[in-house]
Design an enzyme around this catalytic site. Structure first.
Site, PDB file in Angstrom:
ATOM      1  N   SER A  56       0.827  -1.168  -0.022  1.00 23.08           N
ATOM      2  CA  SER A  56      -0.122  -0.139   0.126  1.00 23.08           C
ATOM      3  C   SER A  56       0.968   1.266  -0.139  1.00 23.08           C
ATOM      4  O   SER A  56       1.913   1.295   0.642  1.00 23.08           O
ATOM      5  CB  SER A  56      -0.905  -0.017   1.260  1.00 23.08           C
ATOM      6  N   LYS A  95      -4.434  -6.720   3.341  1.00 27.90           N
ATOM      7  CA  LYS A  95      -4.424  -5.424   2.525  1.00 27.90           C
ATOM      8  C   LYS A  95      -5.969  -5.282   1.892  1.00 27.90           C
ATOM      9  O   LYS A  95      -6.216  -3.992   1.725  1.00 27.90           O
ATOM     10  CB  LYS A  95      -3.477  -5.763   1.199  1.00 27.90           C
ATOM     11  N   HIS A 145      -7.539  -3.337   4.807  1.00 28.97           N
ATOM     12  CA  HIS A 145      -6.764  -2.295   4.885  1.00 28.97           C
ATOM     13  C   HIS A 145      -7.577  -1.100   3.848  1.00 28.97           C
ATOM     14  O   HIS A 145      -8.071  -0.340   4.149  1.00 28.97           O
ATOM     15  CB  HIS A 145      -5.391  -2.272   4.552  1.00 28.97           C
ATOM     16  N   ASN A 146      -7.652  -1.658   2.619  1.00 32.02           N
ATOM     17  CA  ASN A 146      -8.661  -1.032   1.674  1.00 32.02           C
ATOM     18  C   ASN A 146     -10.032  -0.629   2.229  1.00 32.02           C
ATOM     19  O   ASN A 146     -10.417   0.292   1.866  1.00 32.02           O
ATOM     20  CB  ASN A 146      -8.306  -1.750   0.186  1.00 32.02           C
ATOM     21  N   GLU A 161      -9.939   2.081   4.551  1.00 34.50           N
ATOM     22  CA  GLU A 161      -9.680   3.147   3.756  1.00 34.50           C
ATOM     23  C   GLU A 161     -10.902   3.681   3.379  1.00 34.50           C
ATOM     24  O   GLU A 161     -10.942   4.838   3.292  1.00 34.50           O
ATOM     25  CB  GLU A 161      -8.436   2.867   2.645  1.00 34.50           C
ATOM     26  N   ARG A 204     -39.025 -15.945  13.378  1.00 30.50           N
ATOM     27  CA  ARG A 204     -38.671 -17.108  12.495  1.00 30.50           C
ATOM     28  C   ARG A 204     -39.309 -18.362  12.757  1.00 30.50           C
ATOM     29  O   ARG A 204     -39.616 -19.205  12.225  1.00 30.50           O
ATOM     30  CB  ARG A 204     -37.388 -17.116  12.643  1.00 30.50           C
TER      31      ARG A 204
END
Ligand code: NBP
Length: 477
Positions: free
Chosen positions: A128, A183, A186-187, A190, A447
């Site tokens: 990154s 990763k 992480h995004n 972000e 339910r």
């Protein structure tokens, strides 16, 4: 063979990563499908270090010292498989293929399994920091075997970003797809961070009545405190910028339809599969999606609702402070949710990910880099088995301090008709977590009524069903 490392795929990311390795004294073999890019790199930057340009796969592999370290920086997806198919037959046992693209972790798991059978280490690696990070120090999230990290780690530590305490922003995340999973989250975080910043901006614009330039000053001030981060910093830069053509605030000439490449969506899809509530990230992905539905938005212009009325000067300043509190509290919730997803992925796939170490390698180099991440590392250091970031007494007390303003800001946004899905969902998550009773009891009862799905009782062990269509007596199943 003279190169310690090779990079194939020399678009913006690969080119800068190759330069970064070379600047740190490594001899770097270069390869790209289109050889012109390889030649251009050497022509432009050949004097930065030692490069070995190659034009065929055979030449590239022959240029690498054993065990070979081959970094792939091509477009994620089919191109990665094509490159693996081309190079793997030329490699020998113990060699490493490092995929630095934004691969889906499930693809990484598949590729790793296949190559492991042939004794080749496949190291799915999250990188990154964009092109600037690739050149000057990214945050690096390598997966793959421990053995591969022994051979690669020292080189990655050299080229990685360094945190304020000098620690390199790289750590062995865990086996097979762990690096690409982290990763991905992480995004996702972000996306949530950007959405929350967007909502703060809109509130300062519509409710405080501030101009973009004034909002830039507010963000600059925030950036000197606990919100200190790359995204807040660039937000101030963007808001200060005027369009050279029209002289208008730049943010006013950009079309308000946000695009996405897919890692945020993956984060939510996988969270759904794992059963982890990442509502902040989901709202961020949906907010981008909604913004892009131009026809739907145009067809909705007639819908009634309040038009925001800007506050008086003194009230506006007070409101801006409250927005900072709301932003910070919502951010804590986003990270709580993101780390929950990493913990769930780690448990599901047996990765044994160190959550504190993940926070520490995000402190520099990556897009979500922030002073705040130190607090997360510290929280996991205090209690490695922390069930949730909100279970940490310091985060809990920070949210407690912020929550009056957080509630006020959302209340104001609702009354004034400014959409704040990120702030609102974060608060809903917080309130649901702390609620002694949830309406899930009613859901379970419904339910059982329509589908005989059964329920548990609060006062007795066992599984029960009520005979709704009969005499409504309860049976134990
Ligand atoms: P791109 O994602 O635009 O990919 C371009 C590269 O892929 C070129 O080298 C191209 O070769 C090569 N390529 C393609 Br397309 N198809 C190929 C094939 N079938 N065989 C061999 N090579 C092929 O490059 P990028 O923006 O530098 O990103 C590289 C990776 O890093 C991506 O996975 C991306 O998601 C990831 N990433 C990007 C960023 C960023 O900020 N851009 C940040 C973090 C991660 P050619 O020159 O011959 O066309």
């Amino acid at each position: 063979a003279s190169a310690q490392i090779g990079v194939t795929g020399l678009a913006v990311m690969g080119r800068n990563l190759a330069r970064n390795f070379a600047r740190h004294g490594y001899t770097v073999a270069l390869h790209n499908r289109t050889a012109a890019k390889t030649r251009a790199l050497v022509e432009e930057f050949g004097d930065e270090g030692s490069f070995v340009p190659t034009e065929s796969a055979e030449e590239f592999v022959a240029a690498l010292e054993r065990p070979r370290r081959l970094v792939v920086m091509v477009k994620a997806g089919e191109a990665t498989d094509a490159v693996i198919d081309e190079f793997a037959p030329l490699l020998e046992e113990g060699d490493m293929i490092v995929d630095g693209g934004n691969a889906h972790f499930a693809d990484t798991r598949r590729r790793e399994r296949k190559l492991r059978e042939r004794g080749i280490h496949f190291v799915g690696t999250g990188i990154s920091g964009g092109e600037e990070g690739a050149l000057n120090g990214p945050s690096i999230m390598p997966g793959g075997s421990k053995e591969s990290y022994k051979a690669l780690g020292p080189m990655l530590e050299k080229i990685a970003a360094k945190a304020e305490d000098g620690a390199p922003c790289v750590t062995h995340i865990g086996p097979d797809g762990a690096g690409h999973f982290v990763k991905m989250v992480h995004n996702g975080i972000e996306y949530a961070d950007m959405q929350l910043i967007g909502e703060a901006y809109q509130l300062l614009r519509d409710v405080a009545g501030y101009s973009p330039a004034r909002i830039a000053d507010v963000f600059r001030t925030w950036n000197t405190g606990r919100l200190d981060s790359y995204l807040i910093e660039i937000t101030a830069e963007v808001l200060k910028h005027s369009d050279p053509k029209t002289g208008k605030p730049f943010v006013d000439v950009v079309a308000d339809a946000a695009e996405q490449k897919g890692t945020g969506r993956w984060t939510v899809q996988i969270a759904l599969d794992l059963g982890v509530p990442v509502s902040g990230i989901a709202e961020a992905v949906f907010a981008r999606s909604l913004s892009g539905h131009t026809a739907l938005r145009e067809a909705s212009g007639h819908l009634s609702g309040p038009t925001p009325k800007p506050l008086e000067e003194a009230e506006a300043a007070r409101f801006a402070d409250q927005v900072e509190q709301a932003l910070y509290a919502s951010k804590i919730v986003s990270y709580t949710q993101g780390f929950h997803e990493i913990a769930a992925g780690s448990a599901e796939y047996g990765w044994d990910i160190d959550l504190g170490a993940v926070a520490s390698i995000w402190r520099a180099g990556c897009i979500i880099r922030a002073a705040f991440l130190d607090r997360i590392t510290a929280a996991y250091a205090r209690q490695p088995e922390l069930p949730s970031l909100l279970s940490d007494p310091r985060f809990a007390s920070e949210v407690e301090g912020a929550q009056g303003d957080w509630r006020d800001v959302i209340g104001t946004a609702v009354r004034q008709g400014v959409a704040t899905p990120g702030f609102s969902t974060a608060l809903a998550y917080y309130d649901a977590l702390r609620a002694p009773r949830l309406p899930a009891a009613l859901t379970q009862a419904q339910r059982d009524y329509f589908g005989a799905h059964t329920y548990q009782r609060v006062d007795r062990d066992g599984t029960f069903h009520t005979l709704w269509g009969g005499d409504r007596s309860e049976v134990e199943s």
